[in-house]
Design an enzyme around this catalytic site. Structure first.
Site, PDB file in Angstrom:
ATOM      1  N   SER A  20       1.196  -1.053   0.050  1.00 41.86           N
ATOM      2  CA  SER A  20      -0.133   0.449  -0.586  1.00 41.86           C
ATOM      3  C   SER A  20       0.900   1.249  -0.048  1.00 41.86           C
ATOM      4  CB  SER A  20      -0.699   0.323   1.287  1.00 41.86           C
ATOM      5  OG  SER A  20      -1.829   0.739   1.091  1.00 41.86           O
ATOM      6  N   ASP A  32      -8.910  -5.548  -5.772  1.00 47.19           N
ATOM      7  CA  ASP A  32      -8.613  -4.991  -4.603  1.00 47.19           C
ATOM      8  C   ASP A  32      -9.502  -2.803  -4.877  1.00 47.19           C
ATOM      9  OD1 ASP A  32      -7.323  -2.438  -3.596  1.00 47.19           O
ATOM     10  OD2 ASP A  32      -5.599  -2.878  -3.089  1.00 47.19           O
ATOM     11  N   HIS A  35      -7.656  -6.300  -0.963  1.00 45.98           N
ATOM     12  CA  HIS A  35      -6.104  -4.995  -0.638  1.00 45.98           C
ATOM     13  C   HIS A  35      -5.715  -6.282   0.695  1.00 45.98           C
ATOM     14  CE1 HIS A  35      -3.908  -1.423  -0.737  1.00 45.98           C
ATOM     15  NE2 HIS A  35      -4.168  -1.455   0.439  1.00 45.98           N
TER      16      HIS A  35
END
Length: 652
Positions: A200, A306, A337
């Site tokens: 991320s 995601d 995610h």
């Protein structure tokens, strides 16, 4: 799409100087000749590892206090190599999450002893790689945890926070033993070869640092990472969240940084207007435009479902890297995610180990000759591709056509005439549209192929060029590709985004009293579905003429191209492929100010979809088939997507 090159050939890493060191070093697996070694082994003590903290001078004064910002760098490294006169490579994770939010599936944070030395380093990287002859370096981005400065959400401060550390590891930047002191700290134990990794925001920083071309950064492993921050907040002007980067900066800044970073907060507000206009702030945070500077190899990992950091970030970054011949590898999962440690743990640790051994130690272990891509086709069922997208994959122009009922049309190769009309309904989204694809509903226009005579693979990024006439000054558009047919997939809309966390643990590396290498196991969380959303794209129609939004003229036709996210999906024999055009995709984009009705000009609308085998493959898959609609199958499916604003690393 450009043809993807395979890995470059293995690059010998031993210079004359390092060869001399290797010749005098003890013959351990971690010190072996890179030309013959196959694997680094856990021969060093983790319990006795050096744990130290330094503060690296970034050269910036982001908080405007008149002093150059220093970022905190926590280091865990094996003690033995320095005693043997050998320098070692670095695995590095630069993150804003080490104190505010936690890292990984168990939301671990850094902990320290009474002297300020790191005790627990989140995740398993230090536990696993330090005994194998690597140093692990955890960097607190400026404005977070023990660092000076302010978080500027992917901008100069964020990127320089990590780049300065790479420079320090290579002897080009200054560091100090304390946050405010003058005693210098030198990385005499480092050979400068650095690999950055992270999920991320952390992976986003790795992308951004790679885009500077900094010397010494040999590889990056971005997991669920952003490639351009504009595309995190907007899709061609359509807002994806109800807040901007100022909220995110405030969320991760340390308490004292929040008190001193008001100026940076104002810059983030003013530079990122909710109009969706492209501004200089977004140019600074667009790493794709600097892909030509990337020297590091890239091992990219992403979830195809995601909905936080969407697959749009993969397609544009991957294509840009391909154009510039960057060495690269990719894993694409069915998850949302989620870190690969939590959906394919054993294979991931082994692959990452061999990747770092090859890229940082120079071991000729064959990973550069293995398939470029691993794709999860069904939950826990993986296939590989020698290159990605596969050779022979070409964009095919698909044309929508009107059917026997309003809003229920066909999809094929032949240009048609006529129009379809739908009305904005912000209370409905892609799941509603797909469920009612064969019924006239006022909120969407749907177009489907006939049932396929053979499997059809989509690999890469799609786009839709559409001409529409609005009835109001504002309008948003969504375009969705859907596989119509029953399947079992990971339930990406459920908590965990495709995984369920269990109570038993497995161990990956060495442990100490304060830092365990044992983590909770997971399993796939699945759902039986009647359709699968393959790819999505959105736009504010007011952006049809440029990167700046403008009011529409009711009754005047506009043409706009929507970018649909990259994917790799096989539509099986007997299923249908659908294209849906509609307004607001509930939960995924914000609605416009008005409630428009939009009329689609079918003669000036086309989708460009990358099929393996190109037009011939699509023609064979749809040849000789009837247009009969299969009997719907009642399955519980997945929930409606929801992406209420959250930090890119969703703490679980």
């Amino acid at each position: 799409m450009p043809i993807r090159t395979r890995f470059t050939t293995w690059r010998p890493l031993a210079t004359a100087a390092t060869a001399a060191l290797l010749a005098t070093a003890p013959t351990t697996p971690a010190a072996a000749d890179p030309g013959t070694a196959r694997e680094s082994r856990p021969v060093y003590s983790y319990d006795n590892a050096v744990r130290e903290s330094v503060w690296v001078d970034t050269g910036l004064d982001g908080d405007g206090d008149g002093r150059r910002d220093r970022v905190a760098v926590d280091v865990v490294r094996p003690r033995e190599p320095a005693r043997q006169g050998r320098r070692i490579p670095v695995v590095m994770d630069a993150s804003p999450y080490y104190s505010c939010c936690g890292r990984g599936n168990e939301s671990q944070k850094k902990t320290y002893d009474a002297d300020g030395r790191v005790v627990q380093m989140p995740l398993y990287y230090d536990n696993y790689f330090v005994p194998r002859g690597y140093a692990f370096v955890g960097v607190d981005l400026a404005g977070t945890n023990r660092s000076d400065g302010c978080v500027d959400v992917g901008g100069r401060s964020d990127i320089q926070s990590a780049k300065a550390v790479v420079d320090w590891l290579n002897g080009r930047a200054k560091a100090y033993t304390t946050r405010t002191g003058t005693e210098r700290a030198k990385a005499t134990w480092s050979n400068g070869r650095t690999g950055m990794i992270g999920k991320s925001w952390d992976g986003t920083i790795a992308n951004g640092v790679a885009a500077t071309g900094v010397e010494g950064l040999e590889t990056v492993v971005p997991i669920g990472a952003i490639s351009s921050w504009y595309d995190y907040y907007f899709a061609k002007g359509a807002p994806l969240y109800d807040s901007g980067p100022d909220w995110l900066s405030h969320y991760v800044n340390s308490p004292d940084a929040r008190a001193r970073c008001a100026a940076v907060q104002r810059e983030l507000v003013e530079g990122a207007p909710r109009t969706g206009d492209w501004t200089p702030l977004w140019t600074e945070r667009d790493y794709v435009r600097a892909a030509s500077k990337v020297r590091a190899s890239v091992f990219l990992v992403h979830g195809m479902q995601d909905l936080n950091v969407r697959m749009q970030h993969v397609g544009q970054w991957w294509d840009a890297l391909a154009r510039h011949g960057v060495e690269r590898k990719i894993w694409l999962s069915q998850t949302g995610h989620v870190d690969p440690f939590d959906f394919r743990r054993a294979a991931w640790v082994d692959t990452l180990h061999r990747w770092f051994d090859h890229e940082l130690l120079g071991y000729d272990n064959g990973i550069d000759r293995e398939p470029m891509a691993d794709i999860e086709r069904r939950p826990d069922q993986w296939v590989t591709s020698p290159v990605w997208p596969p050779r022979g994959t070409d964009a095919v122009t698909l044309r929508p056509a009107a059917g026997d009922h309003p809003g229920v049309g066909t999809l094929g190769l032949t240009r048609s005439t006529g129009t379809e009309t739908f009305t904005e309904d912000p209370g409905r989204g892609e799941s509603d549209w797909a469920t009612h694809i064969d019924r006239p509903t006022p909120d969407k226009a749907g177009f489907t192929t006939v049932p396929l005579a053979r499997d059809l693979r989509i690999a890469g990024s799609s786009r839709l060029t559409v001409t529409v006439t609005p009835t109001t000054p504002t309008a948003h558009l969504s375009a969705v590709l859907v596989d119509l047919g029953p399947d079992t997939i990971r339930d990406y809309t459920a908590p965990g985004e495709g995984i369920t966390t269990l109570t038993d643990r497995t161990c990956w590396g060495a442990s100490t009293t304060g830092d365990s290498a044992c983590f909770k196991e997971t399993r796939a969380r699945t759902a039986d579905v009647a359709h699968t959303v393959v790819s999505r794209g959105w736009a504010d129609l007011g952006n049809h003429a440029s990167g700046l939004g403008a009011p529409l003229t009711p009754g005047r036709a506009c043409t706009i191209t929507l970018d649909l996210a990259a994917t790799d999906h096989v539509v099986p024999k007997g299923h249908r492929l659908a294209l849906i055009v509609a307004g607001t995709d509930q939960g995924l984009i914000d609605p416009p100010a008005d409630t428009p009705t939009l009329t689609v000009d079918l003669s000036r609308t086309s989708a460009h979809v990358p099929f393996t085998g190109g037009t011939a493959a699509f023609a064979r898959a749809t040849a000789g088939q009837t247009a009969a609609v299969p009997t719907p199958t009642a399955l519980h499916g997945v929930g409606e997507p929801r992406t209420t604003h959250r930090v890119p690393e969703a703490a679980r």
